[in-house]
Every structure is written in structure tokens, then in C-alpha cells.
Scaffold this active site. Structure first.
Site, short mmCIF file in Angstrom:
data_model
loop_
_atom_site.label_atom_id
_atom_site.label_comp_id
_atom_site.label_asym_id
_atom_site.label_seq_id
_atom_site.Cartn_x
_atom_site.Cartn_y
_atom_site.Cartn_z
N GLY A 198 -7.53 3.48 2.98
CA GLY A 198 -7.73 2.47 1.94
C GLY A 198 -8.96 2.67 1.08
O GLY A 198 -9.08 2.06 0.02
N ASP A 257 -1.71 -0.54 6.06
CA ASP A 257 -2.04 0.15 7.31
C ASP A 257 -3.56 0.26 7.50
O ASP A 257 -4.01 0.79 8.51
CB ASP A 257 -1.42 1.56 7.35
N ASP A 289 -0.10 5.07 0.91
CA ASP A 289 -0.35 6.06 1.97
C ASP A 289 -0.31 5.39 3.35
O ASP A 289 -1.12 4.51 3.65
CB ASP A 289 -1.73 6.70 1.78
N ASP A 327 0.88 -1.15 0.00
CA ASP A 327 0.00 0.00 0.00
C ASP A 327 0.93 1.22 0.00
O ASP A 327 2.11 1.10 0.36
CB ASP A 327 -0.88 -0.04 1.26
N ARG A 344 -11.67 8.26 -2.61
CA ARG A 344 -11.93 9.65 -2.23
C ARG A 344 -13.43 9.90 -1.99
O ARG A 344 -13.81 10.47 -0.97
CB ARG A 344 -11.43 10.56 -3.37
N ASN A 349 -3.43 9.64 -6.85
CA ASN A 349 -2.21 10.47 -6.78
C ASN A 349 -0.95 9.63 -6.64
O ASN A 349 0.14 10.18 -6.41
CB ASN A 349 -2.32 11.44 -5.59
N SER A 366 -5.21 5.22 -4.30
CA SER A 366 -5.04 6.64 -4.62
C SER A 366 -4.79 6.92 -6.09
O SER A 366 -3.99 6.25 -6.74
CB SER A 366 -3.87 7.20 -3.80
C1 BG6 Z 1 -5.81 5.59 -0.06
C2 BG6 Z 1 -5.97 6.33 1.24
O1 BG6 Z 1 -4.49 5.19 -0.20
O2 BG6 Z 1 -6.17 6.42 -1.16
C3 BG6 Z 1 -7.39 6.86 1.36
O3 BG6 Z 1 -5.71 5.46 2.33
C4 BG6 Z 1 -7.70 7.74 0.15
O4 BG6 Z 1 -7.53 7.59 2.56
C5 BG6 Z 1 -7.51 6.92 -1.13
O5 BG6 Z 1 -9.05 8.20 0.22
C6 BG6 Z 1 -7.76 7.73 -2.39
O6 BG6 Z 1 -6.75 8.70 -2.53
P1 BG6 Z 1 -6.74 9.89 -3.58
O7 BG6 Z 1 -5.31 10.38 -3.50
O8 BG6 Z 1 -7.08 9.31 -4.90
O9 BG6 Z 1 -7.74 10.88 -3.11
MG MG Z 2 -2.77 3.17 3.53
#
Ligand code: BG6
Ligand code: MG
Length: 214
Positions: free
Chosen positions: A48, A172, A13, A11, A51, A120, A118
Site C-alpha cells: 500500500g 490486503d 496489488d 485495492d 515506491r 502501474n 501504484s
Molecule cells: C501498491 C503496492 O499497490 O503500489 C506497494 O502495495 C507499491 O507495494 C505501490 O509500492 C506503488 O507501486 P508502483 O507500481 O507505482 O511502484
Molecule cells: Mg495491495
């Protein structure tokens, strides 16, 4: 304890880097602006999950109903705050412990990939100097169902040509541990609400503990 595995799926984040803190800060700013109560305990439920699903959890405590259009604007507002925080990240934000453990795992012959909800992900990996490091990346842009659905981990395993049974996942998030188990993988918990959630195969003391069990 030792696990016989060929690949490790990480993972992002809260595992590879501390961007879980930035997610919290960005959601907190939005929640405060909207006058909605939000704290670290509620934040654990966002680990996890996507958004929009995260936003829905925050809005459980809202006193007014919002339209889909407003919700999309809120998600974008949060993401803009979050991206501002990400811009300050650099390779200095990758700890020596994480970096050295990743290098040693690669030296031992493991395939290493990312499985993150994510969108990002690639931006963050570039910021911390791991843009080209992993054998594959599966992220929020590859999937339609976020954790606890196994999709992102199955996608990651497929990209590195591995059988799910040969993969260990480091997470996590409790939702991530559930996703790993649903994928038929070994689930290793590291901090967050994954730790001692009851569904993990092993609780890592710290990131470098991977070198003791693999
Ligand atoms: C996960 C995070 O890795 O990514 C979540 O743990 C988050 O909290 C999810 O909502 C989506 O992320 P992003 O960067 O696309 O908004
Ligand atoms: Mg995480």
C-alpha cells in the site's frame, strides 16, 4: 453480517491480482544486489505504500548512506524489474473467482472502482483484461500522499460520485485499512497484513465472500 453500501473500491496489488508477489520479487532482487537483508515480513510493510516510501523501508537495513540520485536510480531499477514481470501477465492471471464476483457485484448495482498507490495500475488492468471494466480508477498518478493517507480512496469515491459513507474498501494492506477508515469508509480486509490488523471492519474469508456481506 451485512453492510449497506452503494460502491466498492478495490485495492489492486494483492486484491484484484497477485502482483504483490512481483513487487516482492523485484524488491528482493534489488536488496540482494545491494547486500541488504529483506524478507516477506519486511515486505508486508511495503503493502500500500508508494515506491519511494517502500525503498526507504528497505534501506533501513542498509549499512551505507545513499544520495537522493542513487535512491531514484534504485527505484527505477526495481520498477524495470517489476515491469518485466508484469509483461508476462494475461487475462489468464485474473482468477475466475475475482472475475465472477466483480460481475455479480455489478449485476447487483454496485459502483466498482479502484484505489491503488501504484503508478502501474492501468498497465496491469490492461494486461489482465480489466482495462475498461471499472467505473473509475484512482491510482498513484492521481495522488501526492499514499496510504495510510485517505487521498486515493477519497479521489476514487469522488470519481464515481459517491459519498465516502456509501463505500466499502477491499484491502490486503494494513496501511490501506487505515486509509479507508480515515476516509470514513467501511474497511474489508483480505489477506496480507490487513487481515486481523485490528482496524478492519470485517475480515473476508476470500474474494467471493463479498457476495455474502454486500
Ligand atoms: C501498491 C503496492 O499497490 O503500489 C506497494 O502495495 C507499491 O507495494 C505501490 O509500492 C506503488 O507501486 P508502483 O507500481 O507505482 O511502484
Ligand atoms: Mg495491495
Amino acid at each position: 453480517m451485512k453492510f449497506q453500501k452503494k460502491a466498492v473500491i478495490f485495492d489492486l496489488d494483492g486484491v484484484i491480482c497477485f502482483t504483490d508477489r512481483f513487487h516482492y520479487q523485484a524488491w528482493k532482487a534489488l536488496a540482494d544486489r545491494l547486500g541488504i537483508y529483506f524478507d516477506e515480513k519486511i515486505n508486508d510493510r511495503l503493502r500500500g505504500v508508494s515506491r519511494m516510501a517502500s525503498l526507504e523501508i528497505i534501506l533501513e537495513r542498509a549499512t551505507e548512506a545513499y544520495t537522493q540520485e542513487q535512491k531514484e536510480a534504485f527505484a527505477e531499477e526495481k520498477n524495470n524489474t517489476y515491469r518485466e514481470l508484469l509483461k508476462n501477465m494475461s487475462p489468464a492471471d485474473l482468477t475466475d473467482e475475482v472475475k465472477n464476483t466483480l460481475i455479480e457485484l455489478r449485476n447487483r448495482g454496485y459502483k466498482l472502482s479502484i484505489g491503488s498507490s501504484s503508478k502501474n495500475t492501468k498497465f496491469i488492468l490492461e494486461r489482465i483484461g480489466l482495462g475498461d471494466f471499472f467505473d473509475a480508477i484512482a491510482d498513484g498518478t492521481d495522488i501526492t500522499h499514499s496510504k495510510p493517507d485517505p487521498e486515493v480512496f477519497l479521489c476514487s469515491a469522488k470519481k464515481i460520485g459517491m459519498d465516502p459513507a456509501d463505500c466499502a474498501v477491499v484491502e490486503d494492506a494494513k496501511a490501506g485499512i487505515q486509509a479507508a477508515k480515515a476516509a470514513g469508509m467501511t474497511a474489508l480486509a483480505l489477506h496480507g497484513d490487513a487481515e486481523n490488523c485490528g482496524e478492519e471492519d470485517y475480515n473476508l474469508v476470500n474474494f467471493a465472500d463479498l457476495l455474502n456481506i454486500l
